[in-house]
Design an enzyme around this catalytic site. Structure first.
Site, PDB file in Angstrom:
ATOM      1  N   GLY A 279      70.931  24.493 -20.535  1.00 44.37           N
ATOM      2  CA  GLY A 279      71.920  25.318 -20.340  1.00 44.37           C
ATOM      3  C   GLY A 279      71.431  26.612 -20.475  1.00 44.37           C
TER       4      GLY A 279
ATOM      5  N   LYS B  53      64.819  14.508 -33.520  1.00 38.76           N
ATOM      6  CA  LYS B  53      64.429  13.139 -34.350  1.00 38.76           C
ATOM      7  C   LYS B  53      65.332  12.333 -34.809  1.00 38.76           C
ATOM      8  CE  LYS B  53      59.906  15.090 -35.086  1.00 38.76           C
ATOM      9  NZ  LYS B  53      58.535  15.537 -35.994  1.00 38.76           N
TER      10      LYS B  53
ATOM     11  N   SER C  35      53.366  14.876 -37.316  1.00 41.09           N
ATOM     12  CA  SER C  35      54.410  14.399 -37.953  1.00 41.09           C
ATOM     13  C   SER C  35      54.319  12.906 -38.100  1.00 41.09           C
ATOM     14  CB  SER C  35      55.773  14.768 -37.254  1.00 41.09           C
ATOM     15  OG  SER C  35      55.788  14.152 -36.032  1.00 41.09           O
TER      16      SER C  35
END
Length: 805
Positions: free
Chosen positions: A371, A754, A711
């Site tokens: 958006g 996540k 990560s």
């Protein structure tokens, strides 16, 4: 010199192959030769007093002497003279004596060819004589259309009694292609040859007649054009005398009037340049090519809305109302936009004009479909200002933004100026879409232009190359969008304030679909709410199993596809007035599910850990698998991993080894394989022997998909520790974090996406770095935090204690 002075035919003689030149018997002509084989052939003929045969290659510039590369019929003759030229070339004077046919050619001896003399077939003298007369008459007709047949040649043809010689003379003058020339040349039936020549000449006569007619038409058209031009000029002069033709003067007056009206708002340079060009146009002939270009420039400049502004006052309440009406969730983004316009409203109320242009440029950052551009549309709607969208994706030409100089053909102003003209206001909302995808090439660096446009100190005097004067962009509200901040150059990042728009949760997507997408798509497809019924379970199934994205763009497409089928169903069956779509009906309308995040395993396994990854379409579960094989302690990593993840795997392996050496990770000595000697001697093994006697294979499934990012360190370390200690990992626990060599857990990015992925996969516990736990949980939706047990970890020991059984 006659053939009788040489050996009888057939005989082997030197071969000369020409590119273009067709020679005929009884013709004396110069030949220029550069090919080595041709030169050798000439030298051999002169040295041994031999005849030569001259043939023509079938292809231009043919260097190879192969059997099919040249015509097998040529002219037998002798070399009268040879002259050496610079660059190794020679010039020879060749005398043609007769036609000859090559009956044998040895490619290993390309210098010579076996040749026999060819004669014309027997013919009727009376028939040939009649044909010759027809040929000569045709040549005379052609000579009247074309000067290639001079009077002397026609006279020679009339006085010559040898029909074969007449045919050769005419063939040598006609403009023929190689194949056509060879067909005439090789024809031994003299009667047929003359008929063919008559046909060729008649074709040329018709061709020249057509050309002449076309030329006459073109000339008459040109004469008519000149005549019309002079008549028009005379009419203009007469009308000017009578005061009738005022069109050009009226246009110039109109331009001057518009310029005078805009003078106050244009600025000195703009007014001066435009006035100068109008004066130049008034002195220019309207039919001049430059006049139309100059007129285009003047009209375009006068179309720029100098002094025209949207006078609607900025209202924070109207902005907030519009944002809430058009968008569900996005609370932080809405709040920051409201703050931005609150500052502008206050400055406007207190009439602090000098600071009005010093505001920050907002940049909405997030995955596709969340958006970003629609937020700018809402701002435009709330402020009642026109919206201008400039797509920057892939733009490499700096002139697309800054405009082309008027010296170039087809020059036009840049997109910024054209945006103002289209908006018809000087203060529109201008969306700079995909600013992170600006390119750089030999045509300039558009980023440099954006630095000027977005700098409040410079954009009030932005110079477009086409206009050739500065234009004020300071009243424009610039809003930019990007997918990845890292791709935006640092100086350009400094000009903007970034508002991150993250992925939507499944619950947010449900409300967006229910309150926005479904009503909009129903209206778009001509359906009413009473004709289609979709329950909550169906919408949630579509969200979870038919789309995988951070935003809702594909979700809109799925509803569009669904309603298209509904429309067809209603039109096909008159009895259908309402369609109810349930979960079981989705396979009928949308086929089988496309996406599905794998839920947490119910069974605990050794060597399988659940990592959390950030992707361009949101978060995802990244399973990491490890196995141990008898070996020497090597580490093998697979799964299309990038450099960062490969380094993470090495660090993780080293950290686990250190834990084993320090006895922080408990290892059963029975897991270490003993050699035969050690079994005999009942040797007590050192625990560290376990990683010295096993190879570790670490794999991240979906090997075809590239993966990289800092990560996955603790996830890899957990999988390695699990297989070396033979302890199972809890199947319902997921984690994210990077490791240092000392075993500390470092913070990561993309925590919201996540955790949403862990929520979708029905995990019960998530391990995250301490710093992320302290600073980033506020951005995570409450429903996700309620469903998950989120645990902060500081070291790898904390991870092992939480995850290993």
């Amino acid at each position: 010199m006659q053939l009788e002075n040489y050996e009888d035919f057939p005989q082997t003689i030197p071969l000369i192959i020409e590119d273009e030149l067709f020679l005929y018997p009884f013709m004396i002509a110069p030949i220029f030769l550069s090919d080595e084989q041709n030169i050798k052939a000439v030298e051999n003929a002169i040295e041994f007093n031999k005849l030569v045969i001259v043939s023509v290659s079938k292809t231009a510039n043919e260097k190879n002497r192969e059997k099919d590369s040249f015509y097998d019929i040529g002219v037998i003759g002798n070399i009268m003279r040879k002259v050496s030229l610079p660059d190794g070339k020679i010039k020879v004077l060749f005398q043609g004596l007769a036609k000859g046919k090559i009956i044998d050619f040895n490619e290993s001896r390309p210098l010579f060819a076996a040749v026999e003399k060819i004669e014309n077939e027997p013919f009727s003298n009376e028939a040939i004589k009649s044909l010759v007369e027809v040929v000569i008459e045709s040549v005379k007709k052609l000579s009247r259309l074309n000067s290639k047949f001079p009077v002397d040649l026609i006279k020679t043809l009339e006085e010559n009694d040898d029909a074969s010689r007449v045919a050769d003379l005419i063939s040598s003058v006609l403009n023929l292609k190689k194949d056509e020339a060879f067909k005439l040349f090789s024809q031994t039936n003299l009667e047929q040859r003359l008929l063919d020549i008559i046909e060729v000449i008649n074709k040329e006569i018709e061709s020249y007649k057509i050309q002449k007619e076309i030329t006459q038409k073109v000339n008459s058209k040109i004469e008519k054009t000149h005549k019309d031009y002079f008549l028009k000029e005379q009419i203009k002069a007469l009308q000017k005398e009578l005061g009738v033709d005022n069109q050009k003067e009226e246009e110039i007056k109109s331009y001057k009037k518009k310029l005078k009206a805009k003078k106050t708002f244009m600025g000195k340079d703009a007014y001066k340049e435009t006035k100068r060009q109008i004066e130049k146009l008034s002195r220019m002939n309207p039919d001049s090519p430059d006049a139309s270009l100059l007129q285009t420039y003047v009209e375009l400049v006068l179309d720029i809305p100098f002094g025209e502004y949207s006078n609607e006052k900025i209202s924070v309440s109207s902005v907030e109302k519009q944002l809430n009406k058009d968008h569900y969730s996005l609370e932080k983004a809405k709040e920051r936009i409201a703050e931005y316009f609150a500052v502008k409203q206050l400055l406007e109320q207190r009439k602090i004009e000098d600071l009005k242009s010093k505001g920050t440029v907002l940049c909405f950052v997030g995955p596709p479909g969340v958006g970003k551009t629609s937020l700018a549309n809402s701002i435009s709607e709330a402020l009642k200002r026109p919206l201008v969208r400039i797509a920057l994706g892939g733009m490499e030409d700096v002139n697309e933004l800054r405009g082309h100089r008027r010296t170039y053909v087809g020059a036009m102003p840049g997109r910024l100026v054209k945006g103002l003209i289209d908006a018809k206001k000087m203060n529109p909302v201008m969306v700079l879409d995909e600013i992170d995808k600006l390119g750089t090439s030999h045509r300039g660096d558009p980023t440099a232009v954006m630095l000027e446009v977005l700098d409040p100190e410079q954009n009030h005097e932005f110079r477009d190359l086409y206009l050739n004067f500065p234009i004020d962009l300071s009243q424009v509200i610039f809003v930019s969008t990007a997918n990845d901040i890292r791709n935006i150059p640092a100086p350009l990042r400094d000009r903007m304030e970034f508002i991150e728009i993250s992925s939507y949760t499944p619950n947010e997507k449900y409300h967006i679909a229910k309150d926005y997408l479904i009503p909009q798509e129903l209206e778009k497809h001509g359906l009413s709410k009473n004709e289609v019924s979709i329950n909550k379970a169906t919408i949630e199934t579509i969200i979870s199993k038919y789309t995988r994205e951070a935003g809702v763009r594909n979700l809109r497409r799925v509803f569009s596809k669904l309603f298209r089928k509904v429309v067809k169903q209603i039109l096909s069956d008159e009895n259908v007035t309402k369609v109810a779509i349930g979960v079981k009906d989705l396979k009928t309308y949308l086929d089988n599910p496309i996406f599905e995040i794998d839920p947490a395993d119910k069974e605990n396994f050794v060597g399988i850990s659940n990592g959390l990854a950030w992707t361009s379409v949101g978060g995802d579960i990244l399973k990491i698998e490890a196995i141990k094989l008898k070996g020497k302690g090597d580490l093998k990593v697979t799964g299309s991993l990038g450099d960062v993840m490969k380094e993470s795997s090495s660090i993780s392996y080293s950290v686990v080894k250190l834990l084993i050496d320090e006895c922080s990770l408990k290892i059963d000595e029975k897991l270490i394989p003993k050699t035969f000697k050690e079994q005999e001697e009942n040797t007590k093994l050192d625990i560290s022997e376990i990683y010295k006697r096993y190879d570790i294979h670490l794999h991240v499934p979906a090997g075809a998909t590239p993966k990289d990012g800092p990560s996955a360190g603790i996830t890899m370390a957990l999988a390695i520790a699990s297989v070396l200690s033979n302890r199972k990992i809890k199947a319902d626990i997921a984690m994210t974090g990077e490791l240092t060599l000392s075993g500390k857990v470092l913070p990561i990015g993309g925590l919201k996406e996540k955790l949403i992925a862990a929520f979708k996969a029905k995990m019960t516990k998530v391990l995250i770095p301490r710093k992320n736990f302290e600073r980033d949980l506020d951005d995570v939706p409450q429903e996700v935090k309620d469903a998950l047990t989120i645990k902060a970890v500081d070291t790898i020991d904390d991870v092992l204690n939480e995850a290993l059984i």
